[in-house]
Design a protein around this motif. Sequence first.
Motif, PDB file in Angstrom:
ATOM      1  N   PHE A  96     -38.339  34.277  14.811  1.00  0.00           N
ATOM      2  CA  PHE A  96     -37.752  35.498  14.268  1.00  0.00           C
ATOM      3  C   PHE A  96     -38.868  36.292  13.612  1.00  0.00           C
ATOM      4  O   PHE A  96     -39.967  35.774  13.400  1.00  0.00           O
TER       5      PHE A  96
ATOM      6  N   MET B 253     -40.312  37.837  10.363  1.00  0.00           N
ATOM      7  CA  MET B 253     -40.223  37.730   8.909  1.00  0.00           C
ATOM      8  C   MET B 253     -41.000  38.885   8.291  1.00  0.00           C
ATOM      9  O   MET B 253     -42.065  39.270   8.766  1.00  0.00           O
TER      10      MET B 253
ATOM     11  N   LYS C  79     -34.375  34.101   7.677  1.00  0.00           N
ATOM     12  CA  LYS C  79     -33.810  34.084   9.024  1.00  0.00           C
ATOM     13  C   LYS C  79     -32.285  34.045   8.948  1.00  0.00           C
ATOM     14  O   LYS C  79     -31.598  34.797   9.660  1.00  0.00           O
TER      15      LYS C  79
ATOM     16  N   TRP D 102     -31.743  37.926  10.324  1.00  0.00           N
ATOM     17  CA  TRP D 102     -32.098  37.964  11.740  1.00  0.00           C
ATOM     18  C   TRP D 102     -30.847  38.070  12.609  1.00  0.00           C
ATOM     19  O   TRP D 102     -29.857  37.370  12.373  1.00  0.00           O
TER      20      TRP D 102
END
Length: 432
Positions: A180, A182, A302, A306
């Motif tokens: 993902f 960040m 996350k 995300w």
Amino acid sequence: MNDFDTKERIAAQLLAVRDRSLTYTEADDDLLLRQHSPLMSPLVWDLAHVGNYEELWVLREAAGITPLRPEIDDIYDAFKTPRKDRPTLPFMGPVEARRYIEGVRGRVLDVLDTIDLDDPAPLHRDGFVFGLVIQHEHQHDETMLATWQLSGQPGLVRDGDLPQGRDRGPEEVYIPAGPFQMGTTTLPWAYDNERPGHRVDLPAYWIDRLPVGNRAYAAFIEGGGYDDPRWWTPEGWQWRRGTDSTAPLFWTRDGDTWWRTRFGRAEPVPMDEPVQHVCWYEADAYARWAGKRLPTEAEWEKACGWDPKEQRARRYPWGEQEPGPDLANLGHRAARPAPLGAYPAGAGAYGVEQMIGDVWEWTGSWFHPYPGFRSFPYKEYSEVFFGQEYRVLRGGSWAADPAAVRTTFRNWDYPIRRQIFTGFRCARSERD
């Protein structure tokens, strides 16, 4: 959004944050001038400090205006004098402080009228310097609330309406393995420590759907959690023994009932709210007792922001929509966390809830820079704090303003701190 609309929005936010600061300093001079705890500054120091910070960055650095009060810079430099020693400084009294910040603000609004927000200069672009001072003042307002809570003085309780909680849903949410993004490279008012956006690849893990509540934490206490060194790190056990702590700050027990003191008011602890006023050591000990651990900072972000379907990061768990009263408990609507499960509409893409607002959440991570980090606009905001001394907190509390909260926002503090509005949730690895 055109330049005029952006300036209108910035002006409105400047007005809102200043109204908030003045509201929190409507009190007798003695209360404003007194230090209520060595952990905190006198309230009137915070008030003048936000004005001095605003003068420094908007008037001097961004606009090149001659300093108004250069002789006070050292007094209001947060790095020159520790909080415990600030009562010894010759800081302004309440009347002078209000006059000073009003004079600064008038000039700042004049600068806003004339500044070019499309100027590529980093302080000017997208109004970054105004975002800097707005967020800074909101952060100090939250600090003022913590000072009020420590003082035991009534007056800021605010029993505003909050949604009812609910207990439906899984205890934990599964976050599949995978990468993902960040941090951020695009959010215009993000701080340096949130940048740059970068790829992080995580193994699968489980994370609590909701923050740990008061009922669960009371079970930890009653199960002997504070008396068993197995659940504590060596440093945590040393803190526990040295402070003789046996419950969250502001909790006391009367018979079978737990009570808390909230802004000078004694009341039974609401068992359906997230626990708050616990330090990192307490959060970590609870997680061990529960057979879990604190999530890493990356795991927290996350789960919060995300979107695996869109393969993109969201500004807020629910998307790009500004936080409203049906999405998160922010902005001091009520001086307490909302009941657990109160914001199903505010869940992230994975279904994790109440990650924004209510309580700052401790993570298992130390405060370190991201790969490619660059200090801006000054090293003392983030860089001097990097290392293994401060633990990262995420998510914002009920006292945080939406202007200073997003999925990428990073807060940090010593692991012993619990006067701030802190709680936590737990996680565990897939193999556990």
